[in-house]
Design an enzyme around this catalytic site. Structure first.
Site, PDB file in Angstrom:
ATOM      1  N   SER A  50      67.886 -57.693 -40.828  1.00 62.88           N
ATOM      2  CA  SER A  50      66.834 -57.614 -41.992  1.00 62.88           C
ATOM      3  C   SER A  50      67.969 -58.058 -43.126  1.00 62.88           C
ATOM      4  O   SER A  50      69.117 -57.753 -43.090  1.00 62.88           O
ATOM      5  CB  SER A  50      66.409 -56.152 -42.260  1.00 62.88           C
ATOM      6  OG  SER A  50      65.902 -56.016 -43.471  1.00 62.88           O
TER       7      SER A  50
ATOM      8  N   TYR B 116      66.696 -47.425 -41.641  1.00 60.47           N
ATOM      9  CA  TYR B 116      66.378 -48.578 -41.305  1.00 60.47           C
ATOM     10  C   TYR B 116      67.505 -49.550 -41.463  1.00 60.47           C
ATOM     11  O   TYR B 116      67.854 -50.410 -40.465  1.00 60.47           O
ATOM     12  CB  TYR B 116      65.267 -49.123 -42.197  1.00 60.47           C
ATOM     13  CG  TYR B 116      64.622 -50.463 -41.685  1.00 60.47           C
ATOM     14  CD1 TYR B 116      63.763 -50.867 -40.645  1.00 60.47           C
ATOM     15  CD2 TYR B 116      65.018 -51.615 -42.632  1.00 60.47           C
ATOM     16  CE1 TYR B 116      63.350 -51.980 -40.458  1.00 60.47           C
ATOM     17  CE2 TYR B 116      64.328 -52.803 -42.280  1.00 60.47           C
ATOM     18  CZ  TYR B 116      63.858 -53.084 -41.379  1.00 60.47           C
ATOM     19  OH  TYR B 116      63.255 -54.299 -40.980  1.00 60.47           O
TER      20      TYR B 116
END
Length: 281
Positions: A155, A168
Site C-alpha cells: 500500500s 494497516y
C-alpha cells in the site's frame, strides 16, 4: 498471442475487487487461474467479505475468456487449506508461473485505542497471509525451473503514513520488507518478487461507511458522492485530481510485473498512487 500464454497464476482474494480484476487481466493475457477467497466475514472487519457466489462469478468470467479457472474457498490464515488448493490447481494445470498475494482487510482506529483482536487479525491476514501464500505457492514455481514472478499487495501508506491506520500500515510495511528479502533469496533462480503499492482503490474495502468516516469525520453520513466531490479529503490525498484509482489500474501494473516486460525488475515497491507519495515528501 497473449503476453502470458501457457502460464498459470495463483491469486488470493480473487472473488471480487482487485483480485477479480487481476484474474481477468491475467486471463485475458493468456494465463489460467488458480485462486482462493475466504468467502466469509472476518470478525474485526466492519464490512462484508466476498461471497461464494462472487467467487463462482469470477470463475465464470475467467472461463468466458477461454481460460481455465480453479477457484476455491480458503482463508489465507489457513496454510494447510491454501496449500491443498494450490497443489490441486498445479496438479490439474501442470505448472505455476505467477503468484499474486492480493488478499487483505482494512480497518481503522486510533493506535492506542485498537483492541488486540483488531490488531492481530490485521497482521494475520495482511502479513502472515502473504507469507502463507509464499510458502504454499513459491515451491511450485521453483520446481518448474523456468523462473517466475511473485507480486505482493502492499500500500501507499508505507510511503505516507495515515493517522488511525497504524496496524494497516504496519502490516503493509511488513509486506514490503518480506518482498525485498524474498527478491534477494529467489533472484538467483530467476524468480522476481515485487510489490504493488496503490492509493485508495475503488473496491468494497474502500467504498464503505467505515472508511468514509475516516476521511470525512465532519459529515454525519458521508456518501460516495461526498467522497468523489472535488476538494474532498479523498482528492486532497493526491497530486492528480482524482479521489481513487480503479482496480484495473492496479491490474495493469500486476500484468507488467507478471510478464517478460519486467524480466529484470525485482525488489521494487511500485507505487500506483496518483502522486500521493510526492505530495507527502
Amino acid at each position: 498471442m497473449g503476453t502470458l500464454d501457457g502460464k498459470v497464476a495463483f491469486i488470493t482474494g480473487v472473488a471480487r475487487g482487485q483480485g477479480r480484476s487481476h484474474a481477468l487481466t491475467l486471463a485475458e493475457a493468456g494465463a489460467d487461474i488458480i485462486g482462493i477467497d475466504v468467502c466469509q466475514d472476518v470478525e474485526s472487519a466492519p464490512y462484508p467479505m466476498a461471497t461464494a457466489d462472487e467467487l463462482d462469478e469470477t470463475a465464470r468470467l475467467v472461463e468466458k475468456l477461454g481460460r481455465r479457472a480453479i477457484l476455491r474457498q480458503a482463508d489465507v490464515r489457513d496454510l494447510a487449506r491454501m496449500s491443498e488448493v494450490v497443489d490441486e490447481g498445479v496438479d490439474e494445470l501442470g505448472r505455476l508461473d505467477v503468484v499474486v498475494a492480493n488478499a487483505a482487510i482494512c480497518t481503522t482506529g486510533a493506535t492506542l485505542d485498537l483492541d488486540d483482536l483488531t490488531f492481530q487479525e490485521m497482521i494475520d491476514v495482511n502479513l502472515k497471509g502473504v507469507w502463507h501464500t509464499a510458502k504454499a505457492a513459491i515451491p511450485h514455481v521453483r520446481r518448474g525451473g523456468r523462473g517466475g514472478s511473485v507480486i505482493l499487495a502492499s500500500s501507499c501508506v508505507t510511503f505516507a503514513p495515515v493517522a488511525n491506520m497504524a496496524h494497516y500500515g504496519a502490516s503493509k510495511a511488513g509486506v514490503n520488507a518480506l518482498m525485498a528479502t524474498l527478491a534477494l533469496e529467489l533472484g538467483p533462480e530467476l524468480i522476481r518478487v515485487n510489490s504493488v503499492n496503490p492509493t485508495n482503490v475503488d473496491t468494497p474495502m474502500l467504498d464503505n461507511e467505515h472508511v468514509r468516516r475516516l476521511f470525512m469525520p465532519h459529515l454525519d453520513n458521508p456518501t460516495r458522492d461526498d467522497a468523489a466531490t472535488p476538494g474532498s479529503a479523498y482528492h486532497a490525498f493526491h497530486v492528480m485530481p482524482i479521489p481513487w484509482v480503479d482496480p484495473s489500474d492496479v491490474s495493469e501494473a500486476v500484468l507488467f510485473l507478471a510478464s517478460e516486460a519486467s524480466r529484470h525488475v525485482t525488489g521494487v515497491a511500485l507505487p500506483i498512487d496518483a502522486g500521493l507519495r510526492i505530495r507527502k515528501m
